[in-house]
Design an enzyme around this catalytic site. Structure first.
Site, PDB file in Angstrom:
ATOM      1  CB  SER A  34      -0.879  -0.019   1.265  1.00 38.67           C
ATOM      2  OG  SER A  34      -1.648   1.155   1.318  1.00 38.67           O
ATOM      3  CB  SER A 106      -2.008  -9.205  -5.776  1.00 42.36           C
ATOM      4  OG  SER A 106      -1.264  -8.217  -6.446  1.00 42.36           O
TER       5      SER A 106
HETATM    6  N1  LIG Z   1      -5.709  -4.403   6.288  1.00 47.42           N
HETATM    7  C1  LIG Z   1      -5.412  -3.814   5.123  1.00 47.42           C
HETATM    8  N2  LIG Z   1      -4.303  -4.215   4.439  1.00 47.42           N
HETATM    9  C2  LIG Z   1      -4.027  -3.638   3.255  1.00 47.42           C
HETATM   10  N3  LIG Z   1      -4.762  -2.643   2.682  1.00 47.42           N
HETATM   11  C3  LIG Z   1      -5.857  -2.220   3.337  1.00 47.42           C
HETATM   12  C4  LIG Z   1      -6.232  -2.786   4.574  1.00 47.42           C
HETATM   13  N4  LIG Z   1      -7.367  -2.171   4.993  1.00 47.42           N
HETATM   14  C5  LIG Z   1      -7.708  -1.282   4.065  1.00 47.42           C
HETATM   15  N5  LIG Z   1      -6.816  -1.300   3.053  1.00 47.42           N
HETATM   16  C6  LIG Z   1      -6.952  -0.480   1.831  1.00 47.42           C
HETATM   17  O1  LIG Z   1      -7.331  -1.399   0.806  1.00 47.42           O
HETATM   18  C7  LIG Z   1      -6.434  -1.354  -0.294  1.00 47.42           C
HETATM   19  C8  LIG Z   1      -5.898  -2.742  -0.651  1.00 47.42           C
HETATM   20  O2  LIG Z   1      -6.875  -3.463  -1.311  1.00 47.42           O
HETATM   21  P1  LIG Z   1      -6.448  -4.626  -2.300  1.00 47.42           P
HETATM   22  O3  LIG Z   1      -7.710  -5.152  -2.872  1.00 47.42           O
HETATM   23  O4  LIG Z   1      -5.423  -4.121  -3.236  1.00 47.42           O
HETATM   24  O5  LIG Z   1      -5.777  -5.682  -1.303  1.00 47.42           O
HETATM   25  S1  LIG Z   1      -5.425  -7.219  -1.551  1.00 47.42           S
HETATM   26  O6  LIG Z   1      -4.824  -7.334  -2.891  1.00 47.42           O
HETATM   27  O7  LIG Z   1      -6.663  -8.000  -1.457  1.00 47.42           O
HETATM   28  O8  LIG Z   1      -4.482  -7.588  -0.488  1.00 47.42           O
HETATM   29  C9  LIG Z   1      -5.259  -0.497   0.116  1.00 47.42           C
HETATM   30  O9  LIG Z   1      -5.122   0.357  -0.978  1.00 47.42           O
HETATM   31  P2  LIG Z   1      -3.728   0.704  -1.661  1.00 47.42           P
HETATM   32  O10 LIG Z   1      -3.124   1.659  -0.701  1.00 47.42           O
HETATM   33  O11 LIG Z   1      -4.151   1.348  -2.946  1.00 47.42           O
HETATM   34  O12 LIG Z   1      -2.921  -0.518  -1.899  1.00 47.42           O
HETATM   35  C10 LIG Z   1      -5.705   0.218   1.375  1.00 47.42           C
HETATM   36  O13 LIG Z   1      -6.097   1.516   1.050  1.00 47.42           O
HETATM   37  N1  LIG Z   2       7.793   7.327  -8.486  1.00 49.15           N
HETATM   38  C1  LIG Z   2       6.575   7.278  -7.946  1.00 49.15           C
HETATM   39  N2  LIG Z   2       5.656   6.432  -8.429  1.00 49.15           N
HETATM   40  C2  LIG Z   2       4.417   6.355  -7.879  1.00 49.15           C
HETATM   41  N3  LIG Z   2       3.997   7.101  -6.843  1.00 49.15           N
HETATM   42  C3  LIG Z   2       4.877   7.967  -6.306  1.00 49.15           C
HETATM   43  C4  LIG Z   2       6.184   8.091  -6.834  1.00 49.15           C
HETATM   44  N4  LIG Z   2       6.836   9.016  -6.109  1.00 49.15           N
HETATM   45  C5  LIG Z   2       5.957   9.465  -5.187  1.00 49.15           C
HETATM   46  N5  LIG Z   2       4.776   8.849  -5.304  1.00 49.15           N
HETATM   47  C6  LIG Z   2       3.584   9.107  -4.447  1.00 49.15           C
HETATM   48  O1  LIG Z   2       3.319   7.919  -3.677  1.00 49.15           O
HETATM   49  C7  LIG Z   2       1.917   7.759  -3.479  1.00 49.15           C
HETATM   50  C8  LIG Z   2       1.495   6.396  -4.011  1.00 49.15           C
HETATM   51  O2  LIG Z   2       0.129   6.198  -3.764  1.00 49.15           O
HETATM   52  P1  LIG Z   2      -0.738   5.172  -4.595  1.00 49.15           P
HETATM   53  O3  LIG Z   2      -0.472   5.293  -6.050  1.00 49.15           O
HETATM   54  O4  LIG Z   2      -2.148   5.314  -4.115  1.00 49.15           O
HETATM   55  O5  LIG Z   2      -0.108   3.765  -4.101  1.00 49.15           O
HETATM   56  P2  LIG Z   2      -0.817   2.335  -4.077  1.00 49.15           P
HETATM   57  O6  LIG Z   2      -1.834   2.298  -5.171  1.00 49.15           O
HETATM   58  O7  LIG Z   2       0.318   1.374  -4.297  1.00 49.15           O
HETATM   59  O8  LIG Z   2      -1.407   2.217  -2.706  1.00 49.15           O
HETATM   60  C9  LIG Z   2       1.227   8.897  -4.214  1.00 49.15           C
HETATM   61  O9  LIG Z   2       0.951   9.923  -3.292  1.00 49.15           O
HETATM   62  C10 LIG Z   2       2.302   9.345  -5.228  1.00 49.15           C
HETATM   63  O10 LIG Z   2       2.183  10.695  -5.600  1.00 49.15           O
END
Ligand SMILES: Nc1ncnc2c1ncn2[C@@H]1O[C@H](COP(=O)(O)OS(=O)(=O)O)[C@@H](OP(=O)(O)O)[C@H]1O
Ligand SMILES: Nc1ncnc2c1ncn2[C@@H]1O[C@H](COP(=O)(O)OP(=O)(O)O)[C@@H](O)[C@H]1O
Length: 201
Positions: A34, A106
């Site tokens: 995340s 994932s």
């Molecule tokens: N416990 C926990 N662990 C990880 N992430 C959490 C959790 N609770 C909520 N979130 C939020 O849900 C987003 C991850 O969802 P995903 O569907 O990508 O997760 S997974 O692939 O099923 O593991 C993840 O979004 P990203 O930050 O975009 O990755 C989080 O915002």
């Molecule tokens: N090189 C980079 N590539 C992607 N995101 C970056 C990078 N550098 C800084 N960031 C910042 O990191 C954060 C990534 O968030 P996000 O794309 O939502 O991550 P994820 O989907 O893996 O949770 C954003 O605020 C983005 O602007």
């Protein structure tokens, strides 16, 4: 499984759709912690593909969990089911002749392998969005790491739930070392090298 259901052959084939679109179709599977940048880079790549005239769509963790997968949480079983469903949806996008970009943590190698096996070998590109946990925590775009550290969220990936880094992804992008633009260009360069994007585009 319902044994009375049979697969219906579509009137228009995947190959015909690809020919009409003028490009191949495939899954760009972004995986990482995340805050590693999956969503940001997938969307930047999507825009570049769109500008090249390549049909594509981004499936994003947060959005899919609001709809299709709103019944699922973050236990290991629910994450596995989450990825299985996304894999099936991604396969339909490939069949429709488009590029599909998926941005899900994932965390389990076995789940990613299952999705890889759903499509042909030249239809799956695993992209490891690599970023140290400390940097993801520093970014903490949604304030979730802080909540996980405070014990307000349980089973948070990287804190009290595992992330299995890919051992042999097609591509690794280091988002703590390169800009968003550079990371997106790295993906586009890979697609050009492997002829997923035609030379004249
Ligand atoms: N416990 C926990 N662990 C990880 N992430 C959490 C959790 N609770 C909520 N979130 C939020 O849900 C987003 C991850 O969802 P995903 O569907 O990508 O997760 S997974 O692939 O099923 O593991 C993840 O979004 P990203 O930050 O975009 O990755 C989080 O915002
Ligand atoms: N090189 C980079 N590539 C992607 N995101 C970056 C990078 N550098 C800084 N960031 C910042 O990191 C954060 C990534 O968030 P996000 O794309 O939502 O991550 P994820 O989907 O893996 O949770 C954003 O605020 C983005 O602007």
């Amino acid at each position: 499984m319902n044994t009375n259901v049979v697969w219906h052959q579509t009137a228009v084939t995947k190959e015909e759709r690809r020919q009409r679109n003028g490009h191949h179709s495939c899954v760009l599977w972004f995986t990482g912690l995340s805050g590693s940048g999956k969503s940001t880079v997938a969307n930047a790549v999507s825009k570049k593909l769109f500008d090249l005239g390549i049909q594509n769509y981004v499936l994003d963790g947060d959005n899919v969990r609001h709809g299709l997968n709103k019944d699922l949480g973050f236990s290991a079983e629910d994450r596995t089911e989450n990825i299985r469903r996304i894999g099936e949806v991604a396969k339909l996008f490939v069949d429709s002749g488009q590029f599909v970009l998926t941005a899900f943590i994932s965390p389990f190698a076995q789940d990613r392998a299952l999705v890889r096996g759903l499509v042909e070998s030249d239809e799956f590109i695993e992209i490891y969005v690599k970023c140290p946990l400390e940097e993801c925590e520093k970014r903490d775009p949604k304030g979730l790491y802080q909540k996980a550290r405070n014990g307000e969220i349980r089973n948070f990936t990287g804190i009290d739930s595992p992330y299995e880094a890919p051992e042999a992804p097609e591509l690794i992008i280091d988002t703590h070392l390169h800009s968003i633009h550079q990371c997106a260009d790295q993906v586009i360069a890979y697609l050009r090298d492997r002829h997923f994007i035609k030379e004249d585009l």
